[in-house]
Design a protein around this motif. Structure first.
Motif, PDB file in Angstrom:
ATOM      1  N   PHE A 133       0.837  -1.204   0.000  1.00  0.00           N
ATOM      2  CA  PHE A 133       0.000   0.000   0.000  1.00  0.00           C
ATOM      3  C   PHE A 133       0.873   1.255   0.000  1.00  0.00           C
ATOM      4  O   PHE A 133       0.534   2.243  -0.639  1.00  0.00           O
ATOM      5  N   TRP A 134       1.984   1.232   0.726  1.00  0.00           N
ATOM      6  CA  TRP A 134       2.882   2.382   0.781  1.00  0.00           C
ATOM      7  C   TRP A 134       3.367   2.758  -0.613  1.00  0.00           C
ATOM      8  O   TRP A 134       3.498   3.930  -0.940  1.00  0.00           O
ATOM      9  N   ARG A 135       3.621   1.739  -1.430  1.00  0.00           N
ATOM     10  CA  ARG A 135       4.095   1.974  -2.799  1.00  0.00           C
ATOM     11  C   ARG A 135       3.014   2.617  -3.668  1.00  0.00           C
ATOM     12  O   ARG A 135       3.324   3.292  -4.653  1.00  0.00           O
ATOM     13  N   VAL A 136       1.746   2.398  -3.317  1.00  0.00           N
ATOM     14  CA  VAL A 136       0.640   2.948  -4.109  1.00  0.00           C
ATOM     15  C   VAL A 136       0.176   4.290  -3.533  1.00  0.00           C
ATOM     16  O   VAL A 136       0.131   5.291  -4.243  1.00  0.00           O
ATOM     17  N   ARG A 137      -0.173   4.296  -2.268  1.00  0.00           N
ATOM     18  CA  ARG A 137      -0.637   5.515  -1.587  1.00  0.00           C
ATOM     19  C   ARG A 137      -0.190   5.448  -0.130  1.00  0.00           C
ATOM     20  O   ARG A 137      -0.611   4.578   0.627  1.00  0.00           O
ATOM     21  N   LYS A 138       0.641   6.377   0.275  1.00  0.00           N
ATOM     22  CA  LYS A 138       1.194   6.373   1.629  1.00  0.00           C
ATOM     23  C   LYS A 138       0.112   6.465   2.707  1.00  0.00           C
ATOM     24  O   LYS A 138       0.193   5.808   3.736  1.00  0.00           O
ATOM     25  N   TRP A 139      -0.921   7.270   2.457  1.00  0.00           N
ATOM     26  CA  TRP A 139      -1.997   7.400   3.440  1.00  0.00           C
ATOM     27  C   TRP A 139      -2.723   6.075   3.656  1.00  0.00           C
ATOM     28  O   TRP A 139      -3.183   5.790   4.763  1.00  0.00           O
ATOM     29  N   ALA A 140      -2.830   5.288   2.616  1.00  0.00           N
ATOM     30  CA  ALA A 140      -3.473   3.973   2.750  1.00  0.00           C
ATOM     31  C   ALA A 140      -2.677   3.093   3.704  1.00  0.00           C
ATOM     32  O   ALA A 140      -3.243   2.388   4.547  1.00  0.00           O
ATOM     33  N   ALA A 141      -1.358   3.128   3.582  1.00  0.00           N
ATOM     34  CA  ALA A 141      -0.497   2.349   4.483  1.00  0.00           C
ATOM     35  C   ALA A 141      -0.587   2.874   5.908  1.00  0.00           C
ATOM     36  O   ALA A 141      -0.675   2.091   6.862  1.00  0.00           O
ATOM     37  N   LEU A 142      -0.585   4.190   6.066  1.00  0.00           N
ATOM     38  CA  LEU A 142      -0.640   4.780   7.410  1.00  0.00           C
ATOM     39  C   LEU A 142      -1.959   4.456   8.119  1.00  0.00           C
ATOM     40  O   LEU A 142      -1.977   4.269   9.335  1.00  0.00           O
ATOM     41  N   LEU A 143      -3.050   4.369   7.352  1.00  0.00           N
ATOM     42  CA  LEU A 143      -4.345   4.014   7.946  1.00  0.00           C
ATOM     43  C   LEU A 143      -4.346   2.599   8.523  1.00  0.00           C
ATOM     44  O   LEU A 143      -5.169   2.281   9.375  1.00  0.00           O
ATOM     45  N   LEU A 144      -3.420   1.756   8.065  1.00  0.00           N
ATOM     46  CA  LEU A 144      -3.365   0.371   8.548  1.00  0.00           C
ATOM     47  C   LEU A 144      -2.528   0.212   9.804  1.00  0.00           C
ATOM     48  O   LEU A 144      -2.532  -0.864  10.412  1.00  0.00           O
ATOM     49  N   LEU A 145      -1.803   1.226  10.228  1.00  0.00           N
ATOM     50  CA  LEU A 145      -0.928   1.086  11.395  1.00  0.00           C
ATOM     51  C   LEU A 145      -1.683   0.800  12.702  1.00  0.00           C
ATOM     52  O   LEU A 145      -1.243  -0.061  13.477  1.00  0.00           O
ATOM     53  N   PRO A 146      -2.826   1.452  12.982  1.00  0.00           N
ATOM     54  CA  PRO A 146      -3.572   1.066  14.191  1.00  0.00           C
ATOM     55  C   PRO A 146      -4.063  -0.390  14.126  1.00  0.00           C
ATOM     56  O   PRO A 146      -4.083  -1.091  15.143  1.00  0.00           O
ATOM     57  N   TYR A 147      -4.443  -0.825  12.961  1.00  0.00           N
ATOM     58  CA  TYR A 147      -4.860  -2.213  12.740  1.00  0.00           C
ATOM     59  C   TYR A 147      -3.698  -3.161  13.036  1.00  0.00           C
ATOM     60  O   TYR A 147      -3.871  -4.185  13.712  1.00  0.00           O
ATOM     61  N   LEU A 148      -2.499  -2.815  12.573  1.00  0.00           N
ATOM     62  CA  LEU A 148      -1.313  -3.625  12.871  1.00  0.00           C
ATOM     63  C   LEU A 148      -1.079  -3.690  14.367  1.00  0.00           C
ATOM     64  O   LEU A 148      -0.808  -4.779  14.911  1.00  0.00           O
ATOM     65  N   ALA A 149      -1.184  -2.565  15.052  1.00  0.00           N
ATOM     66  CA  ALA A 149      -0.993  -2.553  16.505  1.00  0.00           C
ATOM     67  C   ALA A 149      -2.012  -3.459  17.184  1.00  0.00           C
ATOM     68  O   ALA A 149      -1.660  -4.229  18.096  1.00  0.00           O
ATOM     69  N   TRP A 150      -3.252  -3.419  16.730  1.00  0.00           N
ATOM     70  CA  TRP A 150      -4.301  -4.230  17.359  1.00  0.00           C
ATOM     71  C   TRP A 150      -4.089  -5.723  17.110  1.00  0.00           C
ATOM     72  O   TRP A 150      -4.267  -6.525  18.020  1.00  0.00           O
ATOM     73  N   VAL A 151      -3.718  -6.114  15.900  1.00  0.00           N
ATOM     74  CA  VAL A 151      -3.521  -7.544  15.655  1.00  0.00           C
ATOM     75  C   VAL A 151      -2.270  -8.048  16.378  1.00  0.00           C
ATOM     76  O   VAL A 151      -2.225  -9.210  16.782  1.00  0.00           O
TER      77      VAL A 151
END
Length: 182
Positions: A133-151
């Motif tokens: 996602f970072w390679r396509v749209r950085k904001w898309a990757a950043l939106l996944l960081l809370p999800y990563l923390a939760w999993v």
């Protein structure tokens, strides 16, 4: 002219994808949750780790995270012509299958160890998705960081359930549990 679409067209594309993907991600998460849950006698009888949050927190957190995930995927899906867009979407789909599998494995099959393996897959595949996602749209990757923390938290919590319930929470046919310490 060196662009494929105007800013207005890109916003409209993002809006359309969001209107489709956000409800879809939330619905799939909800349906997976119906395949097993904490209401079973098996789960109620497990020793809960000290880091176990109040049960209401799970629905609230997952609801918010699924909305964020839906917007993240919509950002990538609406990036027409972006290099790596298709790969990022496929990687997300493969990742999300693992996410949806955890609830039926942990609660439905009552298999904490397999649930931990599923969460290991979810964490690793999510890291790959964030990279894509970072390679396509950085904001898309950043939106996944809370999800990563939760999993990651969910994986630690799953592991703590295994530690606190060494027999998998399964007693004999009468439901009794016997623990012997040496």
């Amino acid at each position: 002219m060196n662009f494929l679409a105007s800013k207005a067209q890109l916003r409209a594309s993002f809006l359309r994808w969001s209107l489709f993907l956000v409800p879809l991600v939330v619905l799939l998460g909800f349906l997976a949750g119906q395949l097993g849950g904490p209401d079973t006698a098996w789960f109620q009888n497990l020793t809960k780790p000290s880091i176990f949050p109040p049960p209401a927190a799970f629905g609230i957190v997952w609801g918010i995270l699924y909305v964020m995930v839906g917007f993240s995927v919509a950002l990538v899906a609406s990036a027409w012509g972006a290099s790596g867009r298709g790969l990022a979407i496929v990687l997300f789909a493969l990742h999300f299958i693992g996410n949806l599998a955890w609830t039926p494995v942990f609660f439905g099959m009552q298999d904490m160890m397999s649930g931990l393996y599923v969460l290991g897959y979810v964490v690793v595949s999510l890291l790959v998705v964030i990279w894509a996602f970072w390679r396509v749209r950085k904001w898309a990757a950043l939106l996944l960081l809370p999800y990563l923390a939760w999993v990651c938290f969910a994986a630690v919590l799953n592991y703590q359930f295994i530690v606190e319930n060494p027999g998998g929470g399964h007693g004999d046919e009468s439901g009794a549990v016997e623990r012997i310490t040496l």
